[in-house]
Design a protein around this motif. Structure first.
Motif, PDB file in Angstrom:
ATOM      1  N   THR A 170      69.800  13.296  -8.299  1.00  0.00           N
ATOM      2  CA  THR A 170      69.932  14.314  -9.337  1.00  0.00           C
ATOM      3  C   THR A 170      70.596  13.691 -10.561  1.00  0.00           C
ATOM      4  O   THR A 170      70.999  12.523 -10.546  1.00  0.00           O
ATOM      5  N   ARG A 172      73.151  14.920 -14.273  1.00  0.00           N
ATOM      6  CA  ARG A 172      73.986  15.960 -14.864  1.00  0.00           C
ATOM      7  C   ARG A 172      74.443  15.505 -16.247  1.00  0.00           C
ATOM      8  O   ARG A 172      74.689  14.319 -16.477  1.00  0.00           O
ATOM      9  N   ALA A 273      60.869  12.626  -7.072  1.00  0.00           N
ATOM     10  CA  ALA A 273      61.969  12.836  -8.007  1.00  0.00           C
ATOM     11  C   ALA A 273      62.272  11.531  -8.729  1.00  0.00           C
ATOM     12  O   ALA A 273      62.167  10.438  -8.161  1.00  0.00           O
ATOM     13  N   CYS A 275      64.733   9.700 -12.266  1.00  0.00           N
ATOM     14  CA  CYS A 275      65.875   9.878 -13.163  1.00  0.00           C
ATOM     15  C   CYS A 275      65.451  10.391 -14.529  1.00  0.00           C
ATOM     16  O   CYS A 275      66.170  11.190 -15.147  1.00  0.00           O
ATOM     17  N   ASN A 278      64.903  14.064 -14.325  1.00  0.00           N
ATOM     18  CA  ASN A 278      66.210  14.679 -14.093  1.00  0.00           C
ATOM     19  C   ASN A 278      67.035  14.703 -15.378  1.00  0.00           C
ATOM     20  O   ASN A 278      67.738  15.682 -15.672  1.00  0.00           O
ATOM     21  N   SER A 337      73.145   9.878 -13.771  1.00  0.00           N
ATOM     22  CA  SER A 337      72.259  10.191 -12.653  1.00  0.00           C
ATOM     23  C   SER A 337      72.732   9.490 -11.395  1.00  0.00           C
ATOM     24  O   SER A 337      73.465   8.505 -11.452  1.00  0.00           O
ATOM     25  N   ALA A 340      67.084   8.200  -7.888  1.00  0.00           N
ATOM     26  CA  ALA A 340      66.297   8.806  -6.800  1.00  0.00           C
ATOM     27  C   ALA A 340      65.486   7.796  -6.007  1.00  0.00           C
ATOM     28  O   ALA A 340      64.794   8.166  -5.044  1.00  0.00           O
ATOM     29  N   ASP A 353      75.499   9.644  -3.311  1.00  0.00           N
ATOM     30  CA  ASP A 353      76.116  10.363  -4.426  1.00  0.00           C
ATOM     31  C   ASP A 353      76.809   9.435  -5.421  1.00  0.00           C
ATOM     32  O   ASP A 353      77.239   8.324  -5.085  1.00  0.00           O
TER      33      ASP A 353
END
Length: 760
Positions: A170, A172, A273, A275, A278, A337, A340, A353
């Motif tokens: 993911t 953010r 998925a 980056c 995302n 990121s 993925a 993570d």
């Protein structure tokens, strides 16, 4: 704390490093077993358990000191206390245990936790049999019965403004004010994280000004084919957006894109998925237009460039808890990121993570990058020497050298002026980054006789000898000097931390009763070099009547004394150096380094003494024909090929590592180190080929423009059939064929072949 993942992907073993005189923090689950391991021997350890109640099964330890007394007794302890408080951990209640150092290298103690618990470990300095011993690092191994990967983040560096987790695969976005710090942490290790940053004020005006790789590479002077972080990153208007403050990995990629849908589509993984998508989603609320691929700072991404320009990728070097600390240079909209990619080695085949922490601009973090003694060792951030306060007052031009900040050159001086000060008057230089090892015990002489090429049995107390240390095949580990401090006490001074590991391995393999203790952080040194060096130190160094005086001290000997008088700072003074001039090195405890510097600096001013940096040192050492690891020798080079065959006497009767191989190499030499005089004024560099006609017959190992000789000179390793004095050769530039520079094989050292100056 830095936790090192084991080789097994789902291993339940965590490994930490406890630095000598330092601290580390870790958490345990119920049933976890902790082993404190002393790789060097004789190092005591204090173990503190936060909270109350019996939580460990220790084997009858002595009661230790108060946790608060230990934490408040040093700057490192105070920093850890601040970190514990920032993490919300109470230090009001604790259990304290003290374990004596192991008489042999190995496990000091193993304990088991009954319930989840927080621990603090400390490795204090200690003495054994009235011998001075530096505090040395311990290893901590934590074994768990569960195969669940451990999410064990390092303590916050300071109180956090914000903390956020980016789950695997993911991305953010987040806002960071100018001056605040961004810590990007690899939670489980071997996980890439792409980083984007935009000028927040420009975004408000509808203008996207983000990290621009082309501008950054151009301004920082580094090519795109060099994996590793730039110190600053710029936007397309050449305004800096972020700077790197700390990096515990040292291996990243800053010239590729974040992964894209196209990458996975072309590989047959449709809808995977990625980056870029995302990032597009995370940045949409900030008005950032989507892209098909985002150029990014690819943190922890391990790439390399082959000679043909092809880019390759392998598993990241990062361990659990490794991080990069940025500082925002303007208000930023950032995006991070957790990559993925699970179809190749980029994330170790298993995305995990990433964690982000933001710290306030009022915090103060020292700059540093990771130095690892061995590939599997925990990182040690670049540190300052005991002389740093004095050198920092004279320059801001520092470079990272083997884990220390050392001056490159000095303000209002420059390399040429510093060079001439050393050749004509005197110069003072911080050389504390040299690695030092104390070899002590009944079998100390036997170990050193086995480990190096020189005959150590002939070394008297107070004498120093320069020698090579080799592998069994004859290739060099390092060069260095041995100080004989006593009948069973030696000091090995070299450039490579691995020498200590190697010596311990030899001692264990041959069952020797000897300890090899790292003393680099307990013994710092400056070099005072030049024709006036004796006159300067004569004013400063006091020696007792039973010790050799400074005026009596011969080349490659040392004496002990004090600064000023019988009550002054204790020092060791050796008549050694790396410049080819009359010179000395002064060794002291880092806590007293500024007093030593001040005394020598004050005495030197009347003689025109100037500070000396690494750039000028390179001019001096090449002129003097002094070799440098990684340039003039490596593990594929024997002492004869490195130009220091005199360190390998055929008459040494005792066996030593590499003896048979070196005897064969002596009888059948293939290459020889020679001096080159180079025609014209073109630059010549390490790695340039040396040719006769179309055939390459050797390689340049070191080269400088000699201020004294007024011409370019070099050291080069040539085929023995083409290495005779007077042989005409050519330096090949471009592809080695299109451009040639004429050169002649000459005797070296170039400026003083008989080394008369150093013997003055």
């Amino acid at each position: 704390m830095n936790v090192v993942r084991s080789e097994t992907p789902q291993s339940a073993v965590r490994r930490l490093r406890l630095p000598g005189n330092g601290f580390t923090y870790f958490t345990l689950n119920a049933g976890d077993r902790v082993s404190l391991i002393d790789p060097e021997g004789l190092q005591p350890v204090d173990l503190f358990i936060l909270g109350d109640g019996a939580v460990l099964d220790p084997p009858d330890p002595a009661v230790g000191r108060s946790l608060m007394d230990v934490l408040t007794s040093s700057d490192q302890g105070a920093a850890l206390l601040e970190q514990l408080q920032a993490a919300g951990l109470s230090t009001r209640q604790w259990q304290s245990f003290h374990f004596s150092g192991a008489q042999k290298t190995g496990t000091v103690v193993s304990v088991t936790a009954h319930r989840p618990v927080t621990c603090v470990a400390h490795a204090p300095a200690g003495t054994v049999a009235e011998e001075w011993l530096p505090a040395t690092a311990l290893s901590i191994e934590i074994h768990s019965d569960t195969d669940t990967p451990v999410d064990d983040l390092p303590l916050p560096l300071a109180p956090e403004i914000a903390s956020m987790r980016i789950p695997a695969a993911t991305a953010r976005s987040y806002f960071v004010k100018a001056g605040d710090y961004i810590q990007i942490i690899d939670v489980s290790g071997k996980q890439c994280s792409d980083f984007l940053a935009f000028d927040a004020n420009a975004l408000k005006q509808g203008v996207e000004r983000g990290l621009d790789m082309t501008a950054t590479r151009t301004l920082m002077g580094l090519s795109s084919s060099t994996p590793g972080l730039h110190s600053k990153y710029f936007d397309e208007t050449m305004q800096p957006l972020v700077e790197v403050v700390q990096d515990t990995v040292g291996r990243h990629d800053t010239f590729l894109q974040a992964c894209t849908a196209k990458y996975y589509d072309d590989a047959g993984y449709f809808g995977h998925a990625n980056c870029t998508d995302n990032f597009n989603t995370a940045l949409e609320p900030h008005g950032v237009a989507p892209r098909y691929g985002w150029p990014a700072v690819n943190l922890f991404f391990n790439t390399s460039v082959m000679p043909d320009g092809a880019i390759t990728v392998d598993e990241p070097w990062s361990r659990p808890g490794d991080y990069v600390l940025f500082r925002a240079l303007t208000d930023l909209i950032c995006a991070s990121s957790s990559c993925a990619d699970d179809i190749d080695e980029a994330n170790g085949w298993q995305p995990t993570d990433i964690h982000i922490r933001i710290y306030d601009r009022s915090c103060s973090f020292p700059k540093g990058i990771a130095h690892r003694m061995t590939p599997d060792a925990a990182p040690i951030l670049t540190r300052q020497t005991g002389f740093h306060d004095r050198t920092a007052a004279l320059t801001r031009n520092f470079v990272e050298y083997r884990g220390f900040w050392l001056p490159n050159c000095f303000s209002n001086e420059g390399a040429i002026a510093e060079y001439w000060a050393c050749r004509e008057r005197a110069a003072i230089m911080d050389l504390s980054a040299l690695r030092k090892f104390e070899i002590i015990g009944p079998d100390a002489e036997e170990l050193m006789q086995m480990a190096v090429t020189r005959d150590v049995r002939k070394l008297s107390v107070g004498q120093v000898v320069y020698t090579a240390m080799c592998y069994e095949h004859g290739g060099m580990i390092d060069d260095g000097t041995i100080f004989r401090l006593g009948e069973r006490n030696f000091r090995w001074v070299c450039g490579d931390d691995y020498c200590g590991v190697w010596l311990r391995e030899l001692a264990t393999r041959h069952g020797l009763k000897v300890w090899v203790k790292s003393s680099t952080d307990a013994l710092h040194n400056i070099a005072v070099q030049g024709p006036k060096s004796r006159d300067i130190l004569r004013k400063v160094i006091f020696t007792p009547e039973h010790n050799t005086s400074l005026d009596e001290l011969k080349w490659f000997h040392f004496t002990t004394g004090r600064i000023g008088d019988a009550r002054g700072v204790p020092v060791t003074v050796s008549r050694t150096g790396y410049t080819g001039e009359l010179g000395y090195e002064v060794w002291c405890h880092p806590a007293q380094a500024t007093d030593v510097w001040d005394a020598i600096w004050g005495a030197g001013e009347a003689h025109g003494m100037r500070p000396l940096g690494l750039e000028a040192l390179d001019l001096l050492r090449v002129e003097a024909g002094l070799v440098f690891a990684g340039y003039d020798f490596c593990d594929q080079t024997d002492p004869f090929e490195a130009g220091i065959g005199f360190t390998t006497p055929a008459r040494k009767t005792d066996d030593y590592i590499g003896r048979e191989a070196l005897a064969n190499r002596r009888a059948h030499p293939l290459r020889r180190l020679v001096g080159l005089d180079i025609a014209g004024h073109e630059a010549v560099h390490h790695g340039d080929g040396v040719y006769i006609g179309r055939a390459q017959v050797g390689v340049v190992t070191s080269s400088v423009r000699s201020p004294l000789l007024g011409r370019t000179i070099a050291l080069a390793r040539l085929d023995v059939t083409q290495a005779e004095i007077g042989t005409a050769v050519q330096i090949g530039k471009l592809d080695g064929q299109q451009k040639r520079i004429n050169a002649t094989v000459v005797r070296f050292p170039h400026f003083d072949p008989d080394k008369t100056r150093v013997r003055a």
